[in-house]
Design a protein around this motif. Sequence first.
Motif, mmCIF file in Angstrom:
data_model
loop_
_atom_site.group_PDB
_atom_site.id
_atom_site.type_symbol
_atom_site.label_atom_id
_atom_site.label_comp_id
_atom_site.label_asym_id
_atom_site.label_seq_id
_atom_site.Cartn_x
_atom_site.Cartn_y
_atom_site.Cartn_z
ATOM 1 N N GLN A 129 -9.166 -11.144 6.579
ATOM 2 C CA GLN A 129 -8.555 -10.333 7.628
ATOM 3 C C GLN A 129 -7.116 -9.918 7.288
ATOM 4 N N THR A 130 -6.352 -10.856 6.703
ATOM 5 C CA THR A 130 -4.953 -10.550 6.361
ATOM 6 C C THR A 130 -4.899 -9.387 5.380
ATOM 7 N N ASP A 131 -5.740 -9.443 4.369
ATOM 8 C CA ASP A 131 -5.799 -8.363 3.372
ATOM 9 C C ASP A 131 -6.104 -7.028 4.042
ATOM 10 N N ARG A 132 -7.088 -7.086 4.951
ATOM 11 C CA ARG A 132 -7.515 -5.842 5.622
ATOM 12 C C ARG A 132 -6.354 -5.263 6.426
ATOM 13 N N HIS A 133 -5.659 -6.132 7.174
ATOM 14 C CA HIS A 133 -4.530 -5.681 7.991
ATOM 15 C C HIS A 133 -3.437 -5.077 7.128
ATOM 16 N N ILE A 134 -3.139 -5.752 6.024
ATOM 17 C CA ILE A 134 -2.081 -5.254 5.151
ATOM 18 C C ILE A 134 -2.477 -3.901 4.579
ATOM 19 N N LYS A 135 -3.717 -3.757 4.190
ATOM 20 C CA LYS A 135 -4.186 -2.471 3.623
ATOM 21 C C LYS A 135 -4.075 -1.351 4.654
ATOM 22 N N ILE A 136 -4.457 -1.658 5.896
ATOM 23 C CA ILE A 136 -4.395 -0.634 6.948
ATOM 24 C C ILE A 136 -2.942 -0.196 7.167
ATOM 25 N N VAL A 137 -2.054 -1.189 7.229
ATOM 26 C CA VAL A 137 -0.634 -0.879 7.444
ATOM 27 C C VAL A 137 -0.085 -0.066 6.264
ATOM 28 N N LEU A 138 -0.495 -0.426 5.054
ATOM 29 C CA LEU A 138 -0.033 0.310 3.873
ATOM 30 C C LEU A 138 -0.491 1.762 3.915
ATOM 31 N N ILE A 139 -1.750 1.966 4.288
ATOM 32 C CA ILE A 139 -2.270 3.348 4.368
ATOM 33 C C ILE A 139 -1.477 4.142 5.405
ATOM 34 N N LEU A 140 -1.230 3.505 6.562
ATOM 35 C CA LEU A 140 -0.464 4.192 7.624
ATOM 36 C C LEU A 140 0.940 4.533 7.129
ATOM 37 N N LEU A 141 1.547 3.607 6.417
ATOM 38 C CA LEU A 141 2.913 3.831 5.918
ATOM 39 C C LEU A 141 2.936 4.975 4.905
ATOM 40 N N VAL A 142 1.919 5.035 4.065
ATOM 41 C CA VAL A 142 1.875 6.119 3.077
ATOM 42 C C VAL A 142 1.742 7.471 3.793
ATOM 43 N N LEU A 143 0.939 7.504 4.853
ATOM 44 C CA LEU A 143 0.800 8.748 5.619
ATOM 45 C C LEU A 143 2.125 9.138 6.269
ATOM 46 N N ILE A 144 2.815 8.141 6.825
ATOM 47 C CA ILE A 144 4.133 8.393 7.441
ATOM 48 C C ILE A 144 5.101 8.905 6.376
ATOM 49 N N LEU A 145 5.029 8.297 5.188
ATOM 50 C CA LEU A 145 5.906 8.704 4.089
ATOM 51 C C LEU A 145 5.670 10.167 3.717
ATOM 52 N N LEU A 146 4.400 10.544 3.630
ATOM 53 C CA LEU A 146 4.064 11.935 3.288
ATOM 54 C C LEU A 146 4.613 12.902 4.341
ATOM 55 N N LEU A 147 4.472 12.505 5.596
ATOM 56 C CA LEU A 147 4.972 13.344 6.696
ATOM 57 C C LEU A 147 6.490 13.498 6.609
ATOM 58 N N LEU A 148 7.163 12.382 6.320
ATOM 59 C CA LEU A 148 8.627 12.410 6.210
ATOM 60 C C LEU A 148 9.061 13.296 5.045
ATOM 61 N N VAL A 149 8.373 13.168 3.923
ATOM 62 C CA VAL A 149 8.732 13.963 2.739
ATOM 63 C C VAL A 149 8.546 15.454 3.033
#
Lengths: 129, 204
Positions: free
Chosen positions: A3-23
Amino acid sequence: MNQTDRHIKIVLILLVLILLLLVMTFIKEYEGVKKLETLSPHETFANILNRRSPFTANDVQLIQGWMTFDYVNKIFGLPSNDLETSFDITDASYPRETLARYAERHHMNTAVFIDEVQNAVREFLTKAQ
Amino acid sequence: MASIVSFLLSFLLLYKYAALFIISFLAAIIVPLPVTEVMLGIGAFVGQGYFNFWGSLAAAQIANVLGDLADYAFARRYGSGIVHKVRLDRSRFFAKIEQEMQTHARSTIFITRFAGELGPLVNFLSGAADIPIKKFLIFDFAGNLAYYVGILLIGLWAGNYWENFSELMSLLVSIFVVLVIIKWLWHIYRRFKNNRKERNRIAV
């Protein structure tokens, strides 16, 4: 995958999307700023350090409520008593008071007062030329 | 312009370096103030002859380092107690954050000087993770210096148009923050994965 791995992966994907939006937003803002043709992108450190940005009559619209009388006098090269005389200011706080605070204390509409200050400065600079 | 920025700019025009010191110190501790916008404005004021570049740099730098040290010292003194009280010491995730902090202390401290509110958070983590004070001070000082020189020069270069750059610089800081968090999470994820592989190997 636990579960921890899954949560971290989900958060990472969300952060990458936020990063793309910011860029993308950054690039859009940068394009807007690039249109300020007066800025030269290639200046040495010494040139930048010695850069002076004199204000002219065309810059009076930059005057805002957060500015002090002292600051306005300095950047537009006004004599220290010019605005004092123009607006018949007798307050001891002059020139170390903001335009907005002065307008508020004298029950004036801030936007109207700033407009009047802009006109007074423009008139002074135009006469001085 | 946001009212908080207007208020801070007025404060700066009235009280100059003393105001700059107070604003930088409070922002360094944890108070979420728009320091990037304020420093851009100061850079412009330098160009207008209202502030001195070296005076501004010194005031902001000293205040920031003192603020960072205050966070670090607080966490060093009370950090383990607070961590125990909120039961963070039972969290494997928090343990990984501490390990990450200890392994990459130098780069983390330096880079987070550019990353807004992550700076104070890293100050607390550094104290809680017992990062040596000398290491903390060196990279904190270097990171703050690089940040303040950079932002003042950008404000000075932008001159009368500095307000047009505020949004751009805020976005840049946000990008930095997200990049730092991604980097941390990725390293923590790798640690969890490696630990699990090791446990499986031992079990076999």
